[in-house]
Design a protein around this motif. Structure first.
Motif, PDB file in Angstrom:
ATOM      1  N   ALA A  55       0.991  -1.247  -0.009  1.00 12.52           N
ATOM      2  CA  ALA A  55       0.049   0.271  -0.063  1.00 12.52           C
ATOM      3  C   ALA A  55       0.907   1.146  -0.142  1.00 12.52           C
ATOM      4  CB  ALA A  55      -0.787  -0.012   1.175  1.00 12.52           C
ATOM      5  N   HIS A  56       2.441   1.117   0.780  1.00 10.46           N
ATOM      6  CA  HIS A  56       2.903   2.369   1.194  1.00 10.46           C
ATOM      7  C   HIS A  56       3.845   2.409  -0.369  1.00 10.46           C
ATOM      8  CE1 HIS A  56       2.480   2.177   5.160  1.00 10.46           C
ATOM      9  NE2 HIS A  56       1.948   2.848   5.245  1.00 10.46           N
ATOM     10  N   ALA A  57       3.837   1.144  -1.389  1.00  5.75           N
ATOM     11  CA  ALA A  57       5.006   1.488  -2.718  1.00  5.75           C
ATOM     12  C   ALA A  57       3.880   2.283  -3.387  1.00  5.75           C
ATOM     13  CB  ALA A  57       5.417   0.328  -2.524  1.00  5.75           C
ATOM     14  N   VAL A  58       2.398   1.906  -3.246  1.00  2.00           N
ATOM     15  CA  VAL A  58       1.726   1.920  -4.073  1.00  2.00           C
ATOM     16  C   VAL A  58       1.257   3.528  -4.386  1.00  2.00           C
ATOM     17  CG1 VAL A  58      -0.494   2.201  -5.309  1.00  2.00           C
ATOM     18  CG2 VAL A  58       0.108   0.306  -4.922  1.00  2.00           C
ATOM     19  N   LEU A  59       1.406   4.283  -3.215  1.00  2.00           N
ATOM     20  CA  LEU A  59       0.840   5.750  -3.007  1.00  2.00           C
ATOM     21  C   LEU A  59       1.938   6.610  -2.768  1.00  2.00           C
ATOM     22  CD1 LEU A  59      -0.819   8.019  -0.652  1.00  2.00           C
ATOM     23  CD2 LEU A  59       0.754   7.304   1.268  1.00  2.00           C
ATOM     24  N   LEU A  60       3.543   6.137  -2.656  1.00  2.00           N
ATOM     25  CA  LEU A  60       5.062   6.274  -2.876  1.00  2.00           C
ATOM     26  C   LEU A  60       4.612   6.579  -4.221  1.00  2.00           C
ATOM     27  CD1 LEU A  60       7.301   7.996  -2.474  1.00  2.00           C
ATOM     28  CD2 LEU A  60       8.308   5.800  -2.518  1.00  2.00           C
ATOM     29  N   SER A  61       4.939   5.249  -5.656  1.00  2.00           N
ATOM     30  CA  SER A  61       4.984   5.834  -6.601  1.00  2.00           C
ATOM     31  C   SER A  61       3.359   6.607  -7.078  1.00  2.00           C
ATOM     32  CB  SER A  61       4.703   4.665  -7.622  1.00  2.00           C
ATOM     33  OG  SER A  61       3.426   3.645  -7.688  1.00  2.00           O
ATOM     34  N   THR A  62       2.365   6.483  -7.179  1.00  2.00           N
ATOM     35  CA  THR A  62       1.413   7.359  -7.427  1.00  2.00           C
ATOM     36  C   THR A  62       1.631   9.197  -6.818  1.00  2.00           C
ATOM     37  OG1 THR A  62      -0.177   5.584  -6.909  1.00  2.00           O
ATOM     38  CG2 THR A  62      -1.089   8.075  -7.181  1.00  2.00           C
ATOM     39  N   LEU A  63       2.202   9.177  -5.660  1.00  2.00           N
ATOM     40  CA  LEU A  63       2.704  11.186  -5.607  1.00  2.00           C
ATOM     41  C   LEU A  63       3.907  11.002  -6.155  1.00  2.00           C
ATOM     42  CD1 LEU A  63       2.384  10.893  -2.177  1.00  2.00           C
ATOM     43  CD2 LEU A  63       0.774  11.913  -3.597  1.00  2.00           C
ATOM     44  N   LEU A  64       4.604  10.015  -6.978  1.00  2.00           N
ATOM     45  CA  LEU A  64       6.266  10.837  -7.306  1.00  2.00           C
ATOM     46  C   LEU A  64       5.067  10.214  -8.925  1.00  2.00           C
ATOM     47  CD1 LEU A  64       8.644   8.539  -6.236  1.00  2.00           C
ATOM     48  CD2 LEU A  64       8.419  11.102  -6.298  1.00  2.00           C
ATOM     49  N   GLY A  65       4.357  10.329  -9.122  1.00  2.00           N
ATOM     50  CA  GLY A  65       4.042  10.089 -10.484  1.00  2.00           C
ATOM     51  C   GLY A  65       3.453  11.513 -10.852  1.00  2.00           C
ATOM     52  N   PHE A  66       3.355  11.901 -10.228  1.00  2.00           N
ATOM     53  CA  PHE A  66       2.795  13.037 -10.705  1.00  2.00           C
ATOM     54  C   PHE A  66       4.001  14.114 -10.569  1.00  2.00           C
ATOM     55  CE2 PHE A  66      -0.846  12.600  -7.483  1.00  2.00           C
ATOM     56  CZ  PHE A  66      -2.058  12.374  -8.574  1.00  2.00           C
ATOM     57  N   VAL A  67       4.687  13.245 -10.332  1.00  2.53           N
ATOM     58  CA  VAL A  67       6.340  14.533 -10.749  1.00  2.53           C
ATOM     59  C   VAL A  67       6.692  14.292 -12.515  1.00  2.53           C
ATOM     60  CG1 VAL A  67       8.328  14.921 -10.067  1.00  2.53           C
ATOM     61  CG2 VAL A  67       7.441  15.091  -8.153  1.00  2.53           C
ATOM     62  N   LEU A  68       6.641  12.796 -12.571  1.00  2.00           N
ATOM     63  CA  LEU A  68       6.805  12.148 -13.617  1.00  2.00           C
ATOM     64  C   LEU A  68       5.790  13.034 -14.977  1.00  2.00           C
ATOM     65  CD1 LEU A  68       8.290  10.446 -15.160  1.00  2.00           C
ATOM     66  CD2 LEU A  68       7.038   8.511 -14.938  1.00  2.00           C
ATOM     67  N   TYR A  69       4.957  13.136 -14.880  1.00  2.00           N
ATOM     68  CA  TYR A  69       4.056  13.279 -15.620  1.00  2.00           C
ATOM     69  C   TYR A  69       4.579  14.766 -16.291  1.00  2.00           C
ATOM     70  CZ  TYR A  69      -0.043  13.478 -18.273  1.00  2.00           C
ATOM     71  OH  TYR A  69      -1.373  13.517 -19.263  1.00  2.00           O
ATOM     72  N   THR A  70       4.802  15.517 -15.314  1.00  2.00           N
ATOM     73  CA  THR A  70       4.951  16.914 -15.493  1.00  2.00           C
ATOM     74  C   THR A  70       5.990  16.762 -16.566  1.00  2.00           C
ATOM     75  OG1 THR A  70       3.534  17.421 -13.767  1.00  2.00           O
ATOM     76  CG2 THR A  70       5.068  18.856 -14.326  1.00  2.00           C
ATOM     77  N   GLY A  71       6.939  16.327 -16.139  1.00  2.00           N
ATOM     78  CA  GLY A  71       8.336  16.263 -16.189  1.00  2.00           C
ATOM     79  C   GLY A  71       8.099  15.690 -17.827  1.00  2.00           C
ATOM     80  N   LEU A  72       7.399  14.629 -17.799  1.00  2.45           N
ATOM     81  CA  LEU A  72       7.201  14.411 -19.505  1.00  2.45           C
ATOM     82  C   LEU A  72       6.608  15.477 -20.708  1.00  2.45           C
ATOM     83  CD1 LEU A  72       5.971  10.330 -18.860  1.00  2.45           C
ATOM     84  CD2 LEU A  72       7.827  11.618 -19.744  1.00  2.45           C
ATOM     85  N   LEU A  73       5.143  15.735 -20.268  1.00  2.00           N
ATOM     86  CA  LEU A  73       4.802  17.035 -20.971  1.00  2.00           C
ATOM     87  C   LEU A  73       5.335  17.715 -21.157  1.00  2.00           C
ATOM     88  CD1 LEU A  73       1.434  17.356 -18.497  1.00  2.00           C
ATOM     89  CD2 LEU A  73       1.787  16.104 -20.910  1.00  2.00           C
ATOM     90  N   LEU A  74       6.575  18.898 -20.353  1.00  2.00           N
ATOM     91  CA  LEU A  74       7.420  19.554 -20.799  1.00  2.00           C
ATOM     92  C   LEU A  74       8.547  18.811 -21.503  1.00  2.00           C
ATOM     93  CD1 LEU A  74       8.410  20.969 -17.007  1.00  2.00           C
ATOM     94  CD2 LEU A  74       7.132  21.410 -18.554  1.00  2.00           C
ATOM     95  N   TRP A  75       8.893  17.929 -21.181  1.00  2.00           N
ATOM     96  CA  TRP A  75       9.910  16.652 -22.735  1.00  2.00           C
ATOM     97  C   TRP A  75       9.349  16.679 -23.529  1.00  2.00           C
ATOM     98  CZ3 TRP A  75      10.378  11.200 -22.947  1.00  2.00           C
ATOM     99  CH2 TRP A  75      11.588  10.195 -23.576  1.00  2.00           C
ATOM    100  N   ALA A  76       7.841  16.731 -23.621  1.00  2.00           N
ATOM    101  CA  ALA A  76       7.409  17.012 -25.127  1.00  2.00           C
ATOM    102  C   ALA A  76       7.043  18.270 -25.823  1.00  2.00           C
ATOM    103  CB  ALA A  76       5.810  16.041 -24.328  1.00  2.00           C
ATOM    104  N   PHE A  77       7.163  19.141 -25.085  1.00  2.00           N
ATOM    105  CA  PHE A  77       7.624  20.067 -25.757  1.00  2.00           C
ATOM    106  C   PHE A  77       8.444  20.580 -26.142  1.00  2.00           C
ATOM    107  CE2 PHE A  77       2.543  20.020 -24.413  1.00  2.00           C
ATOM    108  CZ  PHE A  77       2.241  20.452 -25.216  1.00  2.00           C
ATOM    109  N   HIS A  78       9.696  20.288 -26.107  1.00  2.00           N
ATOM    110  CA  HIS A  78      10.752  20.668 -25.346  1.00  2.00           C
ATOM    111  C   HIS A  78      11.762  20.312 -26.922  1.00  2.00           C
ATOM    112  CE1 HIS A  78      14.875  21.984 -24.281  1.00  2.00           C
ATOM    113  NE2 HIS A  78      15.251  20.412 -24.498  1.00  2.00           N
ATOM    114  N   VAL A  79      10.987  18.702 -27.110  1.00  4.51           N
ATOM    115  CA  VAL A  79      11.508  18.165 -27.986  1.00  4.51           C
ATOM    116  C   VAL A  79      11.483  18.857 -29.526  1.00  4.51           C
ATOM    117  CG1 VAL A  79      11.830  15.770 -29.914  1.00  4.51           C
ATOM    118  CG2 VAL A  79      12.098  15.551 -27.067  1.00  4.51           C
TER     119      VAL A  79
END
Length: 107
Positions: A55-79
């Motif tokens: 349960a804690h692993a899923v919670l941590l990975s989901t919270l880090l997913g918000f940061v990952l998704y934001t980074g991927l969006l920025l990357w998509a407009f950088h390339v």
């Protein structure tokens, strides 16, 4: 003797709009796919390593997913090239899917 004049064509706004629409679709859809795969891989790895309860692993990975998704969006407009972006997203998705399958097999 003068060189022939270059022919200047009118800008085609529909091409720019199409490229922008494709980039937005790829950023949103591909970013969502990569974030989901990344969260699954991270949660499985944390549980298999014995670092966190599931349960804690899923919670941590989901919270880090918000940061990952934001980074991927920025990357998509950088390339700059859309084909390169699609290839990078596809390669990352293939890598993450392979890691997920490997972790699922070992766990």
């Amino acid at each position: 003797m003068n060189a022939p004049a270059k022919v200047v064509t009118a800008p085609q706004p529909w091409r720019h709009a199409m490229r922008l629409g494709l980039r937005i679709s790829l950023a949103a859809g591909g970013g969502y796919l990569l974030t989901g795969l990344g969260c699954a891989v991270l949660a499985q790895a944390l549980v298999l390593a014995g670092l966190l309860a599931p349960a804690h692993a899923v919670l941590l990975s989901t919270l880090l997913g918000f940061v990952l998704y934001t980074g991927l969006l920025l990357w998509a407009f950088h390339v700059q090239r859309l084909a390169r972006l699609a290839l990078q997203f596809a390669a990352a998705a293939l890598l993450l899917a392979s890691l997920r399958a490997l972790l699922e097999c070992c766990g």
